[in-house]
Motif scaffolding. Structure first.
Motif, short mmCIF file in Angstrom:
data_model
loop_
_atom_site.label_atom_id
_atom_site.label_comp_id
_atom_site.label_asym_id
_atom_site.label_seq_id
_atom_site.Cartn_x
_atom_site.Cartn_y
_atom_site.Cartn_z
N ARG A 6 -0.50 -3.04 -14.31
CA ARG A 6 -1.87 -2.78 -14.73
C ARG A 6 -1.90 -3.25 -16.24
O ARG A 6 -1.18 -2.70 -16.90
N VAL A 7 -2.94 -4.19 -16.49
CA VAL A 7 -2.95 -4.65 -18.03
C VAL A 7 -4.28 -4.09 -18.40
O VAL A 7 -5.23 -3.95 -17.73
N VAL A 8 -4.20 -3.73 -19.82
CA VAL A 8 -5.55 -3.31 -20.29
C VAL A 8 -6.45 -4.33 -20.77
O VAL A 8 -7.61 -4.06 -20.89
N ASN A 9 -5.99 -5.39 -21.42
CA ASN A 9 -6.46 -6.38 -22.20
C ASN A 9 -6.19 -7.76 -21.66
O ASN A 9 -5.09 -8.18 -22.19
N PRO A 10 -7.12 -8.56 -20.71
CA PRO A 10 -8.30 -7.73 -20.27
C PRO A 10 -7.89 -6.88 -19.13
O PRO A 10 -6.77 -7.33 -18.42
N PRO A 11 -8.85 -5.98 -18.86
CA PRO A 11 -8.15 -5.12 -17.80
C PRO A 11 -8.10 -5.68 -16.29
O PRO A 11 -8.79 -6.62 -16.02
N GLY A 12 -7.22 -5.45 -15.70
CA GLY A 12 -6.86 -5.70 -14.50
C GLY A 12 -5.64 -5.84 -13.73
O GLY A 12 -4.74 -4.72 -14.40
N ILE A 13 -5.27 -6.33 -12.84
CA ILE A 13 -3.64 -6.29 -12.19
C ILE A 13 -3.13 -7.71 -12.47
O ILE A 13 -3.45 -8.81 -12.26
#
Length: 440
Positions: free
Chosen positions: A200-207
């Motif tokens: 899970r990544v924060v920037n940009p949010p998503g998978i």
């Protein structure tokens, strides 16, 4: 591509890897011819230092493998050929630095950093060859050696070596066996499989999904005889892993037409092995995969490393896995028995078990019961790890469930035969009674 297959013109399901076509077949003199074509292509760039050749670093590496006279080739060998052949890159290296050691020039990787980075990705048709004298293989530039099969090299460079072709090729009018071979060569990657994990990544949010392949297709590793014998590695997750092409690139061929999509898609999901690094990765992938793709999965490898990796939707995932009726192989990796039997109370609660004491038996662990039920549908079950208790329970439960299914199928068959006899006017059947009644 608007052509459609005729009635009955469906590819035969070959089961995957048994193609008689050799990807690496080489015609005598082929390397000389290809080398001449590459040199002719580069002739305008061998004297002009101001113009960058319209070639990617991957294409230059493949050209170096063909033209350098070295086989197999290291990243440093490729860099040396590029610098000596193309003045544009000679100027780049000279502007940086060259260090001399033992009378030989060694080009520092910073001279062309794209080469070592490129070798970490599955972007070229490379065959990695392990030198038995080298055991570490840590340096992508100096220790790791690669070869490029000539047919693959020509295909990789075809946009530069061949003229653009006009018109539409009636692909679906090819015989089914040829289409099968093409699908297999395009969509089957490595018998050791894909490694799948996500973050899970924060920037940009998503998978962000990471797909990797174990080193290179056709890798060779030292054999048991002090490295004198070489054999193709079949380890599921051994050695180096390199970044695989994106799914959009691998499966882009499926967008050509619905007919091609229906024919070709099973080859990717059926013939490749999918290795899930954690139970979380497995649950995320399976639950997000469309049914028309999921139903073709046939070779799955899951690593259950730690109990804290138990995702809340794992029971639903295993229930869905049990619906895969053509599961050819299922491999389950566990650590040690005590990791599961002696799990903490918070981990038991995470599995939905409100139990004060630690488990006494494997069958008290919900996931083991669910795994055994799903594994009973697999033709081949492989369990690895220091886990004799887990292995014994799952293996025994799978054998019991398969025996029960066989008995149910046999019972259903006998019932169907009996019903057929009664309904067909056989001795004592209703048909006989009706005829007798009508005759009386």
């Amino acid at each position: 591509m608007a052509d459609t297959a005729g009635d009955g013109d469906l590819p035969t399901q070959t089961g995957g890897h048994g193609s008689a076509i050799s990807r690496n077949a080489v015609v005598p003199g082929q390397k000389v011819v290809l080398k001449d074509e590459i040199e002719q292509l580069l002739v305008d760039y061998t004297t002009d230092a101001s113009t960058k050749p319209p070639l990617s670093i991957e294409e230059l590496f493949v050209m170096a493998a063909v033209c350098s006279g070295k086989s197999p080739i290291t990243g440093e060998d490729a860099l040396e050929w590029i610098v000596q052949t193309l003045p544009y890159y000679t100027q780049i290296v000279l502007r940086k630095h060259v260090r001399v050691a033992s009378g030989r020039e060694y080009f520092h990787t910073n001279s062309m950093p794209d080469i070592p980075e490129m070798l970490k990705h599955h972007a070229m048709p490379l065959v990695r060859v392990h030198d038995p004298a080298t055991l570490t293989f840590n340096n992508h530039m100096t220790e790791k050696k690669y070869d490029v099969p000539l047919p693959a090299a020509r295909t990789f460079l075809r946009h530069h070596l061949e003229e653009d072709r006009q018109g539409v090729f009636p692909f679906l009018k090819l015989p089914p066996e040829l289409r099968n071979s093409i699908y297999m060569m395009m969509l089957f990657f490595d018998e050791r499989g894909f490694k799948y994990n996500y973050n899970r990544v924060v920037n940009p949010p998503g998978i962000k999904v990471f797909m990797q392949l174990p080193s290179r297709e056709g890798d060779q590793v030292p054999g048991a005889n002090d490295g004198a014998d070489m054999y193709n590695s079949t380890r599921a997750h051994g050695g180096d892993w390199i970044t695989a092409p994106s799914f959009a690139k691998i499966l882009g061929f499926l967008r050509t037409s619905k007919d091609i999509r229906n024919e070709a898609m099973p080859y990717f999901y059926r013939d490749n092995r999918f290795f899930f690094v954690t139970a979380n990765d497995f649950a995320f992938a399976i639950n997000s995969l469309e049914t028309d793709r999921f139903m073709h999965l046939s070779d799955i490898h899951i690593k259950f490393g730690w109990t804290y990796e138990y995702p809340q939707d794992l029971p639903r995932t295993l229930q869905r896995l049990a619906n895969v009726k053509k599961l050819r192989r299922l491999q389950l990796d566990f650590g040690k028995d005590e990791v599961w039997v002696k799990m903490e109370a918070k981990e038991r609660r995470k599995m939905g078990v409100d139990r004060a004491r630690k488990f006494d038996r494997v069958d008290q662990i919900p996931i083991m019961v669910q795994l055994a039920r799903a594994a009973s549908y697999a033709e081949t079950l492989v369990i690895t790890g220091v886990c004799p208790l887990i292995d014994g329970y799952i293996t025994g439960e799978v054998a019991r469930l398969k025996l029960l299914k066989s008995a149910m199928v046999a019972g259903a068959g006998l019932k169907a035969v009996d019903d057929t006899k009664r309904g067909s006017g056989g001795l004592g059947g209703s048909g006989a009674r009706k005829r007798n009644k009508g005759q009386s």
